[in-house]
Design an enzyme around this catalytic site. Structure first.
Site, PDB file in Angstrom:
ATOM      1  N   ASP A   1       0.975  -1.101   0.280  1.00  0.00           N
ATOM      2  CA  ASP A   1      -0.266  -0.151  -0.028  1.00  0.00           C
ATOM      3  C   ASP A   1       0.783   0.777   0.017  1.00  0.00           C
ATOM      4  O   ASP A   1       2.022   1.318  -0.061  1.00  0.00           O
ATOM      5  CB  ASP A   1      -0.685   0.370   1.094  1.00  0.00           C
ATOM      6  CG  ASP A   1      -2.417   0.398   0.704  1.00  0.00           C
ATOM      7  OD1 ASP A   1      -1.868   1.745   1.024  1.00  0.00           O
ATOM      8  OD2 ASP A   1      -3.162   0.171   1.416  1.00  0.00           O
TER       9      ASP A   1
ATOM     10  N   ASP B   1       2.996   1.532  -4.776  1.00  0.00           N
ATOM     11  CA  ASP B   1       2.627   2.169  -5.359  1.00  0.00           C
ATOM     12  C   ASP B   1       2.543   1.200  -6.973  1.00  0.00           C
ATOM     13  O   ASP B   1       3.262   0.642  -7.758  1.00  0.00           O
ATOM     14  CB  ASP B   1       3.109   2.984  -6.193  1.00  0.00           C
ATOM     15  CG  ASP B   1       2.231   4.163  -6.537  1.00  0.00           C
ATOM     16  OD1 ASP B   1       1.123   3.378  -7.762  1.00  0.00           O
ATOM     17  OD2 ASP B   1       2.519   5.565  -7.438  1.00  0.00           O
TER      18      ASP B   1
ATOM     19  N   TYR C   1     -13.403   5.122 -14.291  1.00  0.00           N
ATOM     20  CA  TYR C   1     -13.887   3.708 -12.646  1.00  0.00           C
ATOM     21  C   TYR C   1     -14.266   3.014 -13.985  1.00  0.00           C
ATOM     22  O   TYR C   1     -13.706   1.971 -13.672  1.00  0.00           O
ATOM     23  CB  TYR C   1     -14.427   4.434 -12.074  1.00  0.00           C
ATOM     24  CG  TYR C   1     -14.616   3.065 -11.035  1.00  0.00           C
ATOM     25  CD1 TYR C   1     -13.337   2.687  -9.800  1.00  0.00           C
ATOM     26  CD2 TYR C   1     -15.201   2.251 -10.918  1.00  0.00           C
ATOM     27  CE1 TYR C   1     -13.586   1.490  -8.736  1.00  0.00           C
ATOM     28  CE2 TYR C   1     -15.583   0.724  -9.559  1.00  0.00           C
ATOM     29  CZ  TYR C   1     -14.386   0.811  -8.539  1.00  0.00           C
ATOM     30  OH  TYR C   1     -15.078   0.205  -7.767  1.00  0.00           O
TER      31      TYR C   1
ATOM     32  N   THR D   1     -15.577   4.812  -1.567  1.00  0.00           N
ATOM     33  CA  THR D   1     -17.201   4.640  -1.733  1.00  0.00           C
ATOM     34  C   THR D   1     -18.119   5.967  -1.204  1.00  0.00           C
ATOM     35  O   THR D   1     -19.059   4.870  -1.513  1.00  0.00           O
ATOM     36  CB  THR D   1     -17.959   3.651  -1.492  1.00  0.00           C
ATOM     37  OG1 THR D   1     -17.777   2.885  -0.448  1.00  0.00           O
ATOM     38  CG2 THR D   1     -16.593   1.967  -2.265  1.00  0.00           C
TER      39      THR D   1
END
Length: 270
Positions: A37, A61, A153, A191
């Site tokens: 992460d 990354d 997305y 989200t």
């Protein structure tokens, strides 16, 4: 015995949300997990909580090839092999297509699509060398249908589904199964763009009241959109990823698995 005893699994986007829950569940099922992460503080804290014998954190990354090379080296140095990969890292941006800056589109593509490709490219040879295993890619319901205002997305998640199918065909002969999870609305920091922002002053009652009102509005929205009447929970997606990583799914490859509370089963609410 756990369902993943003896296995070493790389999980990206593992510092929070779905990736965190996958890391916790996989470790509980006997796996040693390598957490990748960009959120170093959170990732290191999770690895420390799971314990050195069970987990390692590597800053990753996913859009940077050199980071993948370093992660593979760290994983094999720590645990000797890699048996599986969960390509979970992703970002979400809301915008109308005609208002989306090219730089924003490329940013989403770099993380969601290129990151998934680089992960497969870097880790699949290690999985094959270990005798075979699994790759689970995180796609989305938006990778199976159209959804307004998430064009970048949706484009990347459609690509992840296609990449999953191609990888499954190419890697089956090397003992690697490749599948995709396709979540709907899951209650994670990513989200909830319409939800509460961090309070400038957490002790301010007015800010707290506004945040609570915004959170209720988000919950009410998904109560109307989703037949099961709520957002999904990260641990529910983690259990699906576990199924696809374990021998419970030994004859399944190349498939997208929807986990959305029934959202796609009915007429589009848009």
């Amino acid at each position: 015995m756990g369902k993943l005893d003896g296995r070493v699994i790389v999980i990206t986007g593992a510092a929070r949300g779905q990736g965190e829950q996958e890391a916790r569940l996989f470790a509980a099922e006997g796996a040693r997990v390598v957490l990748g992460d960009v959120l170093a503080e959170e990732g290191e804290a999770l690895a420390a909580e799971l314990g050195e014998e069970r987990a390692r954190f590597v800053r990753l990354d996913v859009a940077v090839e050199e980071d993948w090379t370093a992660l593979v080296a760290a994983a094999t140095a720590a645990f000797g092999k890699i048996d599986g990969l969960v390509n979970n890292a992703g970002i979400l941006r809301f915008n109308a297509l005609v208002d989306t800056p090219p730089a924003e589109f490329r940013q989403v593509l770099d993380v969601n699509q290129t990151g998934c490709f680089l992960g497969i490219r870097a880790v699949a040879p290690e999985i094959a060398a270990a005798g075979g295993g699994t790759i689970v890619n995180t796609a989305s319901c938006a990778g199976l249908t159209g959804m307004p205002y998430v064009g970048a997305y949706a484009a990347t998640k459609h690509a992840v589904v296609g990449l999953t199918r191609v990888a499954a065909l190419e890697l089956a002969g090397r003992g690697i199964r490749v599948n995709a999870v396709c979540p709907g609305a899951v209650d994670t920091p990513m989200t909830r763009p319409a939800g509460p922002a961090p309070a400038e002053n957490p002790a301010d009652p007015a800010q707290q009241a506004q945040q609570a009102q915004e959170a209720r509005a988000v919950e009410e929205l998904y109560r109307k959109l989703v037949p099961l009447g709520r957002m999904g929970r990260p641990e529910e997606v983690a259990r699906l990823a576990l199924f696809l990583t374990s021998e419970d799914s030994s004859y399944i490859t190349g498939q997208p698995f929807v986990i959305d509370g029934g959202w796609l089963a009915g007429v589009s609410p848009f």
